[in-house]
Design a protein around this motif. Structure first.
Motif, PDB file in Angstrom:
ATOM      1  N   LEU A 386     -32.363  40.788   6.344  1.00 34.89           N
ATOM      2  CA  LEU A 386     -31.071  40.290   6.814  1.00 34.89           C
ATOM      3  C   LEU A 386     -30.798  38.894   6.271  1.00 34.89           C
ATOM      4  CD1 LEU A 386     -31.075  41.432  10.567  1.00 34.89           C
ATOM      5  CD2 LEU A 386     -29.945  42.506   8.634  1.00 34.89           C
ATOM      6  N   PHE A 387     -31.814  38.055   6.241  1.00 38.72           N
ATOM      7  CA  PHE A 387     -31.630  36.709   5.696  1.00 38.72           C
ATOM      8  C   PHE A 387     -31.284  36.762   4.209  1.00 38.72           C
ATOM      9  CE2 PHE A 387     -33.714  35.183   9.554  1.00 38.72           C
ATOM     10  CZ  PHE A 387     -33.017  34.010   9.783  1.00 38.72           C
ATOM     11  N   LYS A 388     -31.903  37.674   3.471  1.00 39.43           N
ATOM     12  CA  LYS A 388     -31.591  37.803   2.049  1.00 39.43           C
ATOM     13  C   LYS A 388     -30.162  38.286   1.829  1.00 39.43           C
ATOM     14  CE  LYS A 388     -36.301  38.604   0.352  1.00 39.43           C
ATOM     15  NZ  LYS A 388     -37.199  39.542  -0.376  1.00 39.43           N
ATOM     16  N   ALA A 389     -29.621  39.012   2.803  1.00 40.01           N
ATOM     17  CA  ALA A 389     -28.277  39.581   2.654  1.00 40.01           C
ATOM     18  C   ALA A 389     -27.170  38.609   3.053  1.00 40.01           C
ATOM     19  CB  ALA A 389     -28.166  40.854   3.492  1.00 40.01           C
ATOM     20  N   ILE A 390     -27.534  37.415   3.571  1.00 39.69           N
ATOM     21  CA  ILE A 390     -26.511  36.490   4.091  1.00 39.69           C
ATOM     22  C   ILE A 390     -25.522  36.076   3.012  1.00 39.69           C
ATOM     23  CG2 ILE A 390     -26.144  34.160   4.966  1.00 39.69           C
ATOM     24  CD1 ILE A 390     -28.653  34.480   6.639  1.00 39.69           C
ATOM     25  N   GLU A 391     -26.026  35.567   1.889  1.00 34.95           N
ATOM     26  CA  GLU A 391     -25.117  35.043   0.861  1.00 34.95           C
ATOM     27  C   GLU A 391     -24.290  36.139   0.197  1.00 34.95           C
ATOM     28  OE1 GLU A 391     -23.024  32.161  -0.837  1.00 34.95           O
ATOM     29  OE2 GLU A 391     -24.567  31.934   0.716  1.00 34.95           O
ATOM     30  N   PRO A 392     -24.895  37.292  -0.200  1.00 32.68           N
ATOM     31  CA  PRO A 392     -24.060  38.369  -0.740  1.00 32.68           C
ATOM     32  C   PRO A 392     -22.996  38.854   0.251  1.00 32.68           C
ATOM     33  CG  PRO A 392     -26.365  38.768  -1.242  1.00 32.68           C
ATOM     34  CD  PRO A 392     -26.332  37.613  -0.298  1.00 32.68           C
ATOM     35  N   LEU A 393     -23.375  38.942   1.536  1.00 33.89           N
ATOM     36  CA  LEU A 393     -22.413  39.381   2.542  1.00 33.89           C
ATOM     37  C   LEU A 393     -21.294  38.364   2.710  1.00 33.89           C
ATOM     38  CD1 LEU A 393     -21.541  41.350   4.754  1.00 33.89           C
ATOM     39  CD2 LEU A 393     -23.082  40.157   6.336  1.00 33.89           C
ATOM     40  N   ARG A 394     -21.645  37.089   2.663  1.00 32.04           N
ATOM     41  CA  ARG A 394     -20.632  36.037   2.786  1.00 32.04           C
ATOM     42  C   ARG A 394     -19.621  36.119   1.653  1.00 32.04           C
ATOM     43  NH1 ARG A 394     -21.169  30.597   0.719  1.00 32.04           N
ATOM     44  NH2 ARG A 394     -19.633  29.198   1.640  1.00 32.04           N
ATOM     45  N   GLN A 395     -20.118  36.282   0.429  1.00 33.19           N
ATOM     46  CA  GLN A 395     -19.212  36.396  -0.710  1.00 33.19           C
ATOM     47  C   GLN A 395     -18.345  37.648  -0.615  1.00 33.19           C
ATOM     48  OE1 GLN A 395     -18.722  34.058  -2.855  1.00 33.19           O
ATOM     49  NE2 GLN A 395     -20.417  32.751  -2.196  1.00 33.19           N
ATOM     50  N   LEU A 396     -18.947  38.744  -0.178  1.00 32.84           N
ATOM     51  CA  LEU A 396     -18.198  39.999  -0.038  1.00 32.84           C
ATOM     52  C   LEU A 396     -17.093  39.878   0.998  1.00 32.84           C
ATOM     53  CD1 LEU A 396     -18.112  43.017  -0.915  1.00 32.84           C
ATOM     54  CD2 LEU A 396     -19.578  43.514   1.055  1.00 32.84           C
ATOM     55  N   LEU A 397     -17.407  39.249   2.131  1.00 34.47           N
ATOM     56  CA  LEU A 397     -16.408  39.091   3.180  1.00 34.47           C
ATOM     57  C   LEU A 397     -15.264  38.183   2.725  1.00 34.47           C
ATOM     58  CD1 LEU A 397     -18.722  38.718   6.331  1.00 34.47           C
ATOM     59  CD2 LEU A 397     -17.274  40.670   5.733  1.00 34.47           C
ATOM     60  N   ARG A 398     -15.598  37.121   2.022  1.00 37.01           N
ATOM     61  CA  ARG A 398     -14.553  36.201   1.563  1.00 37.01           C
ATOM     62  C   ARG A 398     -13.638  36.862   0.532  1.00 37.01           C
ATOM     63  NH1 ARG A 398     -16.967  30.280   0.392  1.00 37.01           N
ATOM     64  NH2 ARG A 398     -14.741  29.913   0.111  1.00 37.01           N
ATOM     65  N   GLU A 399     -14.203  37.766  -0.266  1.00 38.50           N
ATOM     66  CA  GLU A 399     -13.404  38.410  -1.302  1.00 38.50           C
ATOM     67  C   GLU A 399     -12.525  39.529  -0.761  1.00 38.50           C
ATOM     68  OE1 GLU A 399     -16.050  39.763  -4.296  1.00 38.50           O
ATOM     69  OE2 GLU A 399     -16.750  37.747  -4.866  1.00 38.50           O
ATOM     70  N   HIS A 400     -13.009  40.251   0.258  1.00 41.44           N
ATOM     71  CA  HIS A 400     -12.312  41.459   0.693  1.00 41.44           C
ATOM     72  C   HIS A 400     -11.731  41.390   2.095  1.00 41.44           C
ATOM     73  CE1 HIS A 400     -15.057  42.872  -2.548  1.00 41.44           C
ATOM     74  NE2 HIS A 400     -14.042  43.664  -2.841  1.00 41.44           N
ATOM     75  N   SER A 401     -11.978  40.313   2.833  1.00 42.94           N
ATOM     76  CA  SER A 401     -11.475  40.240   4.204  1.00 42.94           C
ATOM     77  C   SER A 401     -10.441  39.124   4.331  1.00 42.94           C
ATOM     78  CB  SER A 401     -12.631  40.007   5.192  1.00 42.94           C
ATOM     79  OG  SER A 401     -12.137  39.784   6.484  1.00 42.94           O
ATOM     80  N   LEU A 402      -9.213  39.499   4.624  1.00 44.05           N
ATOM     81  CA  LEU A 402      -8.160  38.520   4.841  1.00 44.05           C
ATOM     82  C   LEU A 402      -8.443  37.692   6.087  1.00 44.05           C
ATOM     83  CD1 LEU A 402      -5.390  37.360   4.109  1.00 44.05           C
ATOM     84  CD2 LEU A 402      -4.350  39.202   5.463  1.00 44.05           C
ATOM     85  N   LEU A 403      -9.032  38.342   7.123  1.00 42.88           N
ATOM     86  CA  LEU A 403      -9.344  37.634   8.362  1.00 42.88           C
ATOM     87  C   LEU A 403     -10.341  36.515   8.116  1.00 42.88           C
ATOM     88  CD1 LEU A 403      -9.228  37.299  11.429  1.00 42.88           C
ATOM     89  CD2 LEU A 403     -11.000  39.067  11.624  1.00 42.88           C
ATOM     90  N   VAL A 404     -11.384  36.799   7.320  1.00 42.96           N
ATOM     91  CA  VAL A 404     -12.394  35.783   7.029  1.00 42.96           C
ATOM     92  C   VAL A 404     -11.767  34.616   6.277  1.00 42.96           C
ATOM     93  CG1 VAL A 404     -14.462  35.306   5.664  1.00 42.96           C
ATOM     94  CG2 VAL A 404     -14.364  37.351   7.086  1.00 42.96           C
ATOM     95  N   ARG A 405     -10.921  34.916   5.310  1.00 45.75           N
ATOM     96  CA  ARG A 405     -10.265  33.837   4.561  1.00 45.75           C
ATOM     97  C   ARG A 405      -9.367  33.005   5.464  1.00 45.75           C
ATOM     98  NH1 ARG A 405      -9.854  37.957   0.610  1.00 45.75           N
ATOM     99  NH2 ARG A 405      -7.665  38.336   1.114  1.00 45.75           N
ATOM    100  N   ARG A 406      -8.706  33.652   6.411  1.00 47.76           N
ATOM    101  CA  ARG A 406      -7.862  32.908   7.351  1.00 47.76           C
ATOM    102  C   ARG A 406      -8.700  32.033   8.271  1.00 47.76           C
ATOM    103  NH1 ARG A 406      -3.390  37.475   9.277  1.00 47.76           N
ATOM    104  NH2 ARG A 406      -2.067  37.339   7.405  1.00 47.76           N
ATOM    105  N   LEU A 407      -9.857  32.574   8.698  1.00 47.89           N
ATOM    106  CA  LEU A 407     -10.732  31.780   9.565  1.00 47.89           C
ATOM    107  C   LEU A 407     -11.230  30.533   8.849  1.00 47.89           C
ATOM    108  CD1 LEU A 407     -12.865  34.545  11.342  1.00 47.89           C
ATOM    109  CD2 LEU A 407     -11.228  33.012  12.427  1.00 47.89           C
ATOM    110  N   GLU A 408     -11.600  30.689   7.572  1.00 45.06           N
ATOM    111  CA  GLU A 408     -12.119  29.550   6.833  1.00 45.06           C
ATOM    112  C   GLU A 408     -11.018  28.578   6.427  1.00 45.06           C
ATOM    113  OE1 GLU A 408     -14.712  30.815   3.646  1.00 45.06           O
ATOM    114  OE2 GLU A 408     -16.332  30.825   5.103  1.00 45.06           O
TER     115      GLU A 408
END
Length: 567
Positions: A386-408
Motif C-alpha cells: 500500500l505504501f508503494k502504491a501511494i505515489e502512483p495512486l496520487r498521480q492517477l487520482l489527480r489526472e482522472h478525478s475532477l473532485l481530487v483536483r478541486r480539493l487540491e
C-alpha cells in the motif's frame, strides 16, 4: 538430565526461519516482513512439524513493542506531539468510531449479537504501532510532519484502547457476556474515573519528574566510561518504565515505553541511546511478526473465506477511505491523506489483546478470534504494498478525478500568501521549506540578519502560529508545484530545504529551477551516501549534519587562544 530449552528453541527457530524466508521474499521483490509472518505460521501450533511456545513468543514480541516505542520516543518531543493534536485527536477518535460501526454492521449481518459485534468492530479500528513505525522508518519519513501525525494518531488510539480494556469488564453484563463480578453503572463510572486519574498521573509524573531524573541518571552512568553499563541503563529504563507504567498506572507497555523515550530525549546522549538500542529493537521487532504468524490458523481461509474477505476489506479499504476523508477535510494535502490512510490500514497487538479479553468475558466467539488474526496477518502483509502504491495512486487520482483536483485547488486561506503581504517577501526572498528544529534556527538567523523569507510547511498549526506572529508562511507539501508558486519561488533568491521528508526533494528542485533557473538551492542531508548522491545529481549546496558539526568543532579547536590579561 532433562533441561527445558523452550525459550532458546523459540528464539532460535523464530529468528533462523525468519532470516531464511525474509531473504527469499526480499529476492523475489516482496517485503521481508511477509517472510517473518510465514515463519511464524510454519512454527505455529496450526501447522505440522516443530511447534514453538506461543506464550514465550508473545512475551518476546511485547519486548519488541516496548523497545520500538522507546526508540520513537527518543526522536519525538512533547512539542512534536502537541503540534499535531488538532488533527491526531479528532482524526483518531472519528476514524475509530467509523471503523467500529462498519465492523458492527458486518457482524450484525452475520447474525452476531450486539456485544460480540462491538468487540469485533473496536478490534478492527486500531492499528499496530510496530507495523506503522517499521513502514515510516523504511520510507525515511518518521520525523516528517506526516510521520508525526501518524504517530500522534496512534498514541491517541492507544489511550482510547486503554479505556476500552478497562471499561469492557464492567460493561460485559450489559452487552450479553458474563462479567467477572457484579457490575453496575456506578462501577463503570468508577472504572472510567480511576483510569483517567491513573493515566493523567502517569503522564504528569513522567513529564514533571522523569524529564529531570532519567537524563541525570544517564549522565551519571556515562561518567563511569563503561559502554555496557550505558547500554544496560538504556534498556533497563525502556523496559523498567514500561513495566512500571503497566503495573502501577494501568497504561499499556507500548505507551509507557514511548514516554520513557520522550523523557530520555532531554538528555544530550539521546542519539547514542537510540543507536545502542537499535540492534535489540530490530531483532525483537522480527520476533513480533513471527509471533503474529504463530497465532494464525490457515484453515479459517478455507472455512470462512467470505468473512475473512469482509474483515480485510474493512481494515484495508474502509479504514483507509475514512482516514483519507478526515485528513482532506482538515485541509491537509492528498499525499499526507494517502500516507496516513496506508499507515492505518492494518491491525495488530491491541486487537489481539481485546479479542482475548472478549473471549474471557463471553463476548467473542472462537470464529471471531480467528477472523481478527486472519485480518491482522493479511493486512500486515499487504501494508508495504500500500505504501508503494501511494505515489502512483496520487498521480492517477489527480489526472482522472475532477473532485481530487478541486480539493487540491480549493480556496485555503493558508495555502497562499495574504494580499497584504509586504513586497519584500515577494522578490529576492529566501523560500524556507520546513520549520522544524533545523528550519526554526535558520529562520531565526535570517530574521536577525534582516533577510526576508517565506516558510513553506505541511503543519497547519505551525503555519497559523507563524501568521499570527506576522511572518510570511504557506501550508502544503513543497513537492507540489502550487506550494512553491504561492511562496513566489519564481522571484526568490534562494531555496532552502530543511525538511526531513526527502521523498519530494527532486520535485521541489525541478519546480524551483523550472520557474527560476538562476535560483540558489541549499539542501539538508541526513547521511553521507544521500549527500553524495545529491552532490552527484547537482541539486545545489548540500549540508550534512555530522560534517557541519565536525567543521564547527574543528574551527573552535584551531582558533587562536584568547590573549591572557596582564596582571
Amino acid at each position: 538430565m532433562h533441561t527445558n530449552l523452550t525459550l532458546i528453541n523459540t528464539i532460535a527457530a523464530g529468528l533462523g526461519l525468519a532470516l531464511i524466508l525474509g531473504f527469499i521474499c526480499a529476492r523475489v521483490k516482496l517485503p521481508a516482513l511477509v517472510g517473518y509472518l510465514l515463519a511464524g505460521v510454519i512454527i505455529g501450533p496450526y501447522t505440522p512439524g516443530f511447534v514453538a511456545d506461543t506464550e514465550i513468543a508473545s512475551q518476546l514480541a511485547e519486548i519488541g513493542v516496548m523497545l520500538l516505542m522507546f526508540g520513537v520516543g527518543l526522536h519525538f518531543s512533547l512539542d512534536d506531539l502537541l503540534s499535531v493534536r488538532k488533527i491526531a485527536l479528532p482524526g483518531a477518535v472519528v476514524q475509530m468510531v467509523v471503523a467500529t460501526l462498519m465492523g458492527m454492521a458486518m457482524a450484525s449481518w452475520w447474525g452476531w449479537a450486539i456485544g460480540p459485534a462491538l468487540v469485533l468492530g473496536i478490534s478492527l479500528s486500531v492499528a499496530s504501532t510496530v507495523v506503522l513505525l517499521r513502514a515510516l522508518e523504511s520510507l525515511g519519513i518518521l520525523g516528517s510532519i506526516t510521520g508525526r501525525i501518524a504517530v500522534g494518531w496512534l498514541v491517541v488510539e492507544d489511550l482510547a484502547m486503554v479505556l476500552v480494556l478497562v471499561l469492557l469488564p464492567p460493561l460485559a453484563g450489559f452487552l450479553g457476556g458474563h462479567p467477572p463480578d457484579s457490575s453496575g453503572a456506578e462501577s463503570v463510572g468508577t472504572a472510567l474515573g480511576l483510569t483517567l486519574l491513573r493515566v493523567g498521573g502517569f503522564v504528569a509524573l513522567m513529564l514533571l519528574v522523569g524529564r529531570k531524573l532519567f537524563p541525570w541518571l544517564l549522565w551519571q552512568v556515562t561518567r563511569t566510561g563503561s559502554r555496557e553499563l550505558f547500554t544496560l541503563c538504556v534498556v533497563a529504563a525502556a523496559l523498567g518504565i514500561a513495566f512500571a507504567s503497566a503495573e502501577l498506572f494501568g497504561v499499556s507497555f507500548a505507551l509507557g515505553a514511548f514516554f520513557a523515550g520522550m523523557v530520555l530525549r532531554e538528555s544530550e546522549f539521546s542519539h547514542r541511546a537510540a543507536e545502542e538500542s537499535l540492534p535489540l529493537r530490530d531483532a525483537f521487532a522480527v520476533l513480533f511478526f513471527v509471533s503474529v504468524g504463530m497465532l494464525f490458523d490457515p484453515y479459517v481461509l478455507i472455512e470462512e473465506p467470505v468473512h475473512v474477505l469482509g474483515v480485510v476489506a474493512i481494515i484495508v479499504v474502509g479504514k483507509s477511505l475514512a482516514a483519507v476523508a478526515l485528513v482532506l477535510l482538515m485541509r491537509y494535502p492528498l499525499h499526507t491523506a494517502l500516507t496516513i490512510s496506508a499507515s492505518l490500514a492494518q491491525i495488530g497487538e491491541f486487537s489481539f489483546i481485546l479479542v482475548g479479553l472478549g473471549a474471557q468475558l463471553g463476548l467473542m466467539p472462537d470464529e471471531g478470534h480467528s477472523l481478527v488474526l486472519a485480518g491482522a496477518l493479511i493486512s500486515i502483509a499487504l501494508n508495504p504494498l500500500l505504501f508503494k502504491a501511494i505515489e502512483p495512486l496520487r498521480q492517477l487520482l489527480r489526472e482522472h478525478s475532477l473532485l481530487v483536483r478541486r480539493l487540491e485547488a480549493r480556496d485555503d486561506p493558508l495555502a497562499e500568501l495574504p494580499r497584504s503581504t509586504e513586497a519584500k517577501y515577494l522578490s529576492r526572498q529566501v523560500v524556507l521549506v520546513g520549520y522544524g528544529r533545523v528550519g526554526r534556527r535558520i529562520a531565526q538567523a535570517l530574521k536577525a540578519a534582516g533577510q526576508p523569507f517565506v516558510v513553506a510547511d505541511q503543519n497547519r498549526e505551525r503555519v497559523e502560529a507563524l501568521r499570527a506572529k506576522g511572518m510570511a508562511a504557506v501550508v502544503g507539501n513543497a513537492g507540489d508545484p502550487e506550494v512553491l508558486i504561492q511562496a513566489h519561488i519564481a522571484q526568490a533568491r534562494m531555496l532552502v530545504i530543511a525538511t526531513q521528508d526527502t521523498l519530494s526533494l527532486h520535485q521541489m528542485i525541478e519546480t524551483a529551477r523550472t520557474l527560476n533557473p538562476e535560483i540558489q538551492i541549499v539542501v539538508r542531508s541526513h547521511n553521507e551516501d544521500e549527500a553524495e548522491r545529491m552532490k552527484a545529481a547537482g541539486v545545489g549546496t548540500v549540508f550534512l549534519g555530522e560534517a557541519e558539526l565536525a567543521h564547527a568543532m574543528a574551527r573552535h579547536v584551531l582558533a587562536p587562544p584568547p590573549l591572557e590579561k596582564a596582571h
